[in-house]
Design an enzyme around this catalytic site. Structure first.
Site, mmCIF file in Angstrom:
data_model
loop_
_atom_site.group_PDB
_atom_site.id
_atom_site.type_symbol
_atom_site.label_atom_id
_atom_site.label_comp_id
_atom_site.label_asym_id
_atom_site.label_seq_id
_atom_site.Cartn_x
_atom_site.Cartn_y
_atom_site.Cartn_z
ATOM 1 N N TYR A 119 0.854 -1.197 0.000
ATOM 2 C CA TYR A 119 0.000 0.000 0.000
ATOM 3 C C TYR A 119 0.887 1.243 0.000
ATOM 4 O O TYR A 119 1.886 1.312 0.731
ATOM 5 C CB TYR A 119 -0.897 0.018 1.241
ATOM 6 C CG TYR A 119 -1.756 1.263 1.359
ATOM 7 C CD1 TYR A 119 -3.043 1.290 0.823
ATOM 8 C CD2 TYR A 119 -1.276 2.404 1.995
ATOM 9 C CE1 TYR A 119 -3.834 2.428 0.917
ATOM 10 C CE2 TYR A 119 -2.063 3.549 2.090
ATOM 11 C CZ TYR A 119 -3.332 3.556 1.547
ATOM 12 O OH TYR A 119 -4.101 4.683 1.636
ATOM 13 N N GLU A 207 -3.825 7.444 -4.043
ATOM 14 C CA GLU A 207 -3.787 6.160 -3.324
ATOM 15 C C GLU A 207 -3.523 5.029 -4.303
ATOM 16 O O GLU A 207 -4.272 4.846 -5.263
ATOM 17 C CB GLU A 207 -5.113 5.915 -2.587
ATOM 18 C CG GLU A 207 -5.102 4.627 -1.770
ATOM 19 C CD GLU A 207 -6.405 4.392 -1.035
ATOM 20 O OE1 GLU A 207 -6.375 4.193 0.194
ATOM 21 O OE2 GLU A 207 -7.466 4.413 -1.701
#
Length: 404
Positions: A119, A207
């Protein structure tokens, strides 16, 4: 301003970021054609909506056993079938609410052989005045759940925009992701590329979830790929980025919010039944809070700004009343730049033009406030005056209950 995944990847690719090959499609035929341009034999067909959780989502029009909005396909026939299932149907995810979103676009990408998921995100950290890069070894998961259950697995690296992205920032990212050798070098490169894209296009949030490590190929080399990307931009900076502004998909936005933006009104639809028209974001927030304090719920956030004209006030009334849930309107104006007598004229003109049928409570304060109150009192319209914010909230809640 938000954009779709395929647009985000195309934008990031311009900065050198490694992404799987893929093409957008608006029909099943276009989806099949897109797949023929990819190496195969594994394809991924993704619904394009401005919401996360697509893979675990469900289509309203399909059976309970139907797959979600991200599907693997091993042939062109399967690509065609997935596209026909998705296009025109309503995808419900954890982020869309029960109403869901209609799927009008697809993204067909090349499949990736995934060894590990990570991530990586970036956002403006207003507390420090820096860019925060948030990284975790727990990719492909809900980062909020990771933050709640395993906060030690999330690292935040702040970057001073004056100093810019430095080699030690890249090394910190690679270390946080526990990468070594060539993969560590790739992590440093992709982090730098993402930072450059973030600054160059005035992003508000970027993101990447997941950033994937591929299974080593025959030569033993593995790659880091941006498998999914969510991007939002600072809307106030779009005058500097006409090319980015053109990526806006109005079908993904609330029609009333789109209409409000045409009149330079800051409007966000909420779930209550008391419409609010206020000047100033802070005052608007306080107005919504005090409505809730009195046992009701605001139907919207609406900031008309510091220099609202009659035309702007009229547009605000029309947008508020376009919401069928609105049972009353509270106008809360502090006349600093604006004069209360001018705003009173605007309220009266707007109420007459829209043929206002719901209760209207008006609280004015500031420059020429007495003249403004006189104008409202002599209008002949059923406008309930209020002396202060608490009085206004109590009166509009009582008026709505009485009219019910």
């Amino acid at each position: 301003m938000n954009i779709h995944e395929y647009q985000a990847k195309e934008l990031l690719a311009k900065f050198g970021v490694a992404v799987p090959a893929g093409h957008a499609a608006m029909s099943a035929d276009e989806a099949v054609n897109a797949a023929t341009k990819l190496p195969g034999p594994l394809y991924v067909v993704k619904a394009q909506i401005h919401a996360g959780g697509r893979g675990k989502g469900k289509f309203k029009e399909l059976g309970p056993d139907a797959k979600g909005g991200v599907r693997l396909a091993k042939s062109l026939d399967e690509v065609n079938a997935a596209a026909k299932d998705m296009l025109g149907n309503t995808l419900v995810t954890v982020q869309t609410g029960e109403a869901g979103r209609q799927v009008n676009r697809l993204y067909v990408t090349d499949g990736a052989d995934i060894a590990k998921e990570y991530y990586l995100s970036m956002l403006v950290d207003r507390a420090s005045g820096r860019i925060a890069m948030v990284v975790s070894t727990e990719g492909g998961m809900d980062i909020e759940a990771v933050a709640h259950d395993s906060p030690e697995k999330i690292e935040t690296i702040t970057i001073d925009p004056v100093e810019g992205f430095q080699p030690h920032h890249g090394r910190a990212v690679a270390f946080a992701l526990k990468l070594k050798g060539d993969l560590a070098k790739q992590a440093q490169t992709v982090a730098k590329q993402l930072y450059e894209a973030f600054l160059a296009t005035d992003m508000a949030m970027l993101e990447v979830n997941p950033l994937v490590e591929t299974t080593p190929d025959s030569s033993g080399a593995a790659k880091l790929l941006v498998l999914d990307a969510k991007v939002s931009f600072d809307s106030n900076a779009m005058f500097r980025h006409k090319d980015v502004a053109e990526l806006r998909d109005l079908d993904e936005e609330d029609p009333m919010e789109v209409e409000a933006s045409k009149h330079d009104l800051a409007y966000i639809k909420l779930d209550g039944d008391i419409g609010c028209m206020v000047n100033g974001a802070g005052l608007a927030m306080a107005t919504m809070d005090i409505i809730k304090l009195n046992g009701a719920f605001p139907a919207n956030f609406l900031d008309v700004g510091g220099g609202a004209s009659t035309e702007k006030v009229t547009a605000a009334f029309k947008i508020i009343l376009a919401d069928p849930a609105v049972k009353g309107i509270l106008v809360n104006i502090f006349g600093g730049i604006m004069k209360c007598d001018i705003i009173a004229d605007g309220i009266i003109a707007a109420a007459k033009e829209v043929n206002l049928q719901v209760p209207l409570v008006v609280r004015l304060e500031g420059t020429n406030v007495e003249r403004g109150k006189e104008i409202l009192a002599g209008s002949g319209l059923r406008i309930v005056p209020a002396d202060d914010l608490g009085d206004a909230a109590r009166k509009i809640v009582a008026e709505v209950k009485q009219a019910a």
